[in-house]
Design an enzyme around this catalytic site. Structure first.
Site, PDB file in Angstrom:
ATOM      1  N   TYR A 150     -28.820 -59.368 -60.088  1.00 35.70           N
ATOM      2  CA  TYR A 150     -28.409 -58.672 -61.308  1.00 35.70           C
ATOM      3  C   TYR A 150     -29.489 -58.815 -62.378  1.00 35.70           C
ATOM      4  O   TYR A 150     -29.916 -57.839 -62.999  1.00 35.70           O
ATOM      5  CB  TYR A 150     -27.093 -59.281 -61.798  1.00 35.70           C
ATOM      6  CG  TYR A 150     -26.467 -58.559 -62.967  1.00 35.70           C
ATOM      7  CD1 TYR A 150     -25.567 -57.524 -62.749  1.00 35.70           C
ATOM      8  CD2 TYR A 150     -26.753 -58.920 -64.278  1.00 35.70           C
ATOM      9  CE1 TYR A 150     -24.979 -56.857 -63.812  1.00 35.70           C
ATOM     10  CE2 TYR A 150     -26.177 -58.257 -65.338  1.00 35.70           C
ATOM     11  CZ  TYR A 150     -25.286 -57.236 -65.104  1.00 35.70           C
ATOM     12  OH  TYR A 150     -24.717 -56.582 -66.167  1.00 35.70           O
ATOM     13  N   ASP A 170     -17.285 -55.318 -69.423  1.00 35.86           N
ATOM     14  CA  ASP A 170     -16.123 -56.089 -68.966  1.00 35.86           C
ATOM     15  C   ASP A 170     -15.328 -56.652 -70.142  1.00 35.86           C
ATOM     16  O   ASP A 170     -14.101 -56.622 -70.157  1.00 35.86           O
ATOM     17  CB  ASP A 170     -16.583 -57.243 -68.056  1.00 35.86           C
ATOM     18  CG  ASP A 170     -17.396 -56.740 -66.881  1.00 35.86           C
ATOM     19  OD1 ASP A 170     -17.377 -55.526 -66.623  1.00 35.86           O
ATOM     20  OD2 ASP A 170     -18.056 -57.564 -66.225  1.00 35.86           O
ATOM     21  N   ALA A 205     -14.385 -60.835 -56.456  1.00 36.86           N
ATOM     22  CA  ALA A 205     -14.095 -59.530 -55.856  1.00 36.86           C
ATOM     23  C   ALA A 205     -14.605 -58.399 -56.739  1.00 36.86           C
ATOM     24  O   ALA A 205     -14.432 -57.231 -56.424  1.00 36.86           O
ATOM     25  CB  ALA A 205     -12.599 -59.375 -55.633  1.00 36.86           C
TER      26      ALA A 205
HETATM   27  C1  GLA Z   1     -21.150 -56.777 -63.920  1.00 37.69           C
HETATM   28  C2  GLA Z   1     -21.479 -56.966 -65.396  1.00 37.69           C
HETATM   29  C3  GLA Z   1     -21.183 -55.673 -66.169  1.00 37.69           C
HETATM   30  C4  GLA Z   1     -21.876 -54.475 -65.525  1.00 37.69           C
HETATM   31  C5  GLA Z   1     -21.574 -54.433 -64.028  1.00 37.69           C
HETATM   32  C6  GLA Z   1     -22.366 -53.369 -63.320  1.00 37.69           C
HETATM   33  O1  GLA Z   1     -19.785 -56.594 -63.740  1.00 37.69           O
HETATM   34  O2  GLA Z   1     -20.717 -58.020 -65.921  1.00 37.69           O
HETATM   35  O3  GLA Z   1     -21.595 -55.838 -67.500  1.00 37.69           O
HETATM   36  O4  GLA Z   1     -23.248 -54.497 -65.765  1.00 37.69           O
HETATM   37  O5  GLA Z   1     -21.852 -55.670 -63.391  1.00 37.69           O
HETATM   38  O6  GLA Z   1     -22.000 -52.121 -63.767  1.00 37.69           O
END
Ligand code: GLA
Length: 394
Positions: A225, A176, A127
């Site tokens: 990503y 994160d 999510a």
């Molecule tokens: C994921 C990655 C983070 C960040 C976000 C986008 O959650 O784990 O490090 O790059 O995407 O902001």
């Protein structure tokens, strides 16, 4: 911090059943929601996440040998490996997080001891609440507890990030792991991902943050990503050559400079660059608005961030856009945007406290209405801003 999370009770109960004894500790790691600053962390920019009251818990007991046994209470699965030979696992991806952190801690010269552990989580997977950082941080603190090693939290965040790169194959940024370790109740964390300097930003009273999960799993997240990361690198290279000075990252480019060369710059890298450069400014403007209690201004910045992620960074999808529309159609919602990597997952909304009930009632209906028959089932919930991870002795 006292905690009544169901994941804690589940972890402890399943530990007793699985290992026939009680755990010595429970490590509690929160999920996170990023308020603003998306896809800026790996561009050495700014982010503003909060830790939220959805927790992953690791109940554990030390062993006298070098074996690690882990039961995943929610997955009906388990893992066993030796600290003398930590390899990634191809069968079940969750196993790579504890393995990855064990590997990276030992690579940094700390010899670990075996553990018996049970992991249980209330953080919805997929999510966009970063259950992955929570499991990394949860196991990192657990392993370190049993050898009484003290690693500064920003360093530990970097180790967990490396574990994710090496063992889970996602080239994630640092946001994160930092928020999962350094979050603070009722505060957001303004983090400069260039040097990991950070400040706590107090959040105004009278507003709540709502997570609005679209029900769409983030299937493309990992591959797309990594593509975005590569495009940002290409943008840096092109801009370095064109501007005639060495740039380390998109953080080194101002909006004015980008404007001067924008017309010559190829697609899609010019759009990617424009998102990152403008998003960094929005983070700084948003945290200022939070400090001043300028909620309307903050709301506009959230909407501008979403538009930029949708049009320039191209990481939104139909359902995320529909969710933002549904949220904004209810009176009392200041702003909303996709949060996390995108390609599904959840939106975040900033909501006036007295509008919360209406939002939770109205938005799912409007979302389904907008998407028509095959709309995935949304899930909305308000979050409280929590502390970063901690270890509780039992
Ligand atoms: C994921 C990655 C983070 C960040 C976000 C986008 O959650 O784990 O490090 O790059 O995407 O902001």
């Amino acid at each position: 911090m006292p905690l009544n999370a169901s994941s804690l009770q589940r972890a402890v109960e399943v530990f007793r059943v699985s290992f026939g004894t009680s755990p010595e500790i429970v490590t509690v790691a929160p999920g996170r929601v990023n308020l603003i600053g998306e896809h800026t962390d790996y561009n050495e920019g700014f982010v503003l996440p909060i830790a939220v009251d959805r927790y992953l818990c690791v109940a554990a007991r030390g062993r006298s040998d070098r074996t690690v046994k882990i039961v995943a209470a929610d997955l009906n699965d388990s893992d066993e490996f030796s600290l003398d030979n930590v390899q990634s696992d191809e069968q079940a991806n969750w196993r790579n997080y504890p393995r990855g952190v064990a590997w990276v801690i030992q690579q940094n010269g700390i010899e670990l001891k075996g553990i018996d552990a049970v992991v249980a989580s209330d953080i919805p997977i997929g999510a966009g609440l970063s259950s992955s950082a929570a499991i990394e941080v949860g196991f990192a603190l657990t392993f370190l507890h049993f050898v009484q090693a003290n690693v500064p939290r920003p360093t530990l965040a970097q180790w967990c990030q490396l574990a994710e790169h090496k063992f889970a194959g996602v080239q994630c940024g640092i946001m994160d792991q930092m928020i999962a370790l350094l979050g603070k109740e009722n505060h957001a964390l303004l983090l400069d991902c260039r040097d990991l300097s950070h400040q706590l930003v107090p959040l105004p009273s009278g507003t709540v943050f709502v997570v609005a999960d679209t029900g769409v799993p983030r299937t493309l997240a990992a591959s797309e990503y990594n593509i975005r990361r590569r495009q940002c690198k290409e943008a840096v290279q092109w801009l370095s050559e064109t501007l005639g000075r060495p740039l380390r990252s998109l953080r080194d480019v101002t909006i004015e400079e980008l404007g001067q060369v924008f017309n010559e710059m190829p697609e899609p890298i010019r759009k990617r660059a424009r998102h990152v450069v403008t998003e960094n400014n929005r983070v700084l403007a948003f945290q200022q608005a939070m400090r001043e209690g300028a909620l309307k201004r903050a709301g506009y910045l959230l909407l501008a961030s979403h538009a930029s992620l949708r049009d320039d960074y191209e990481v939104s999808c139909r359902e995320l856009d529909a969710m933002v529309n549904a949220l904004m159609s209810v009176d009392g919602v200041y702003g909303a945007r996709l949060t996390g990597a995108g390609f599904g997952g959840a939106c975040l909304a900033m909501v006036r406290e007295d509008a919360l009930t209406r939002v939770l009632e109205e938005v799912p209906r409007r979302y389904v209405e907008e998407l028509g028959q095959n709309a995935p089932e949304p899930n909305l919930f308000a979050v409280r801003v929590s502390d970063g991870a901690w270890v509780e002795s039992l």
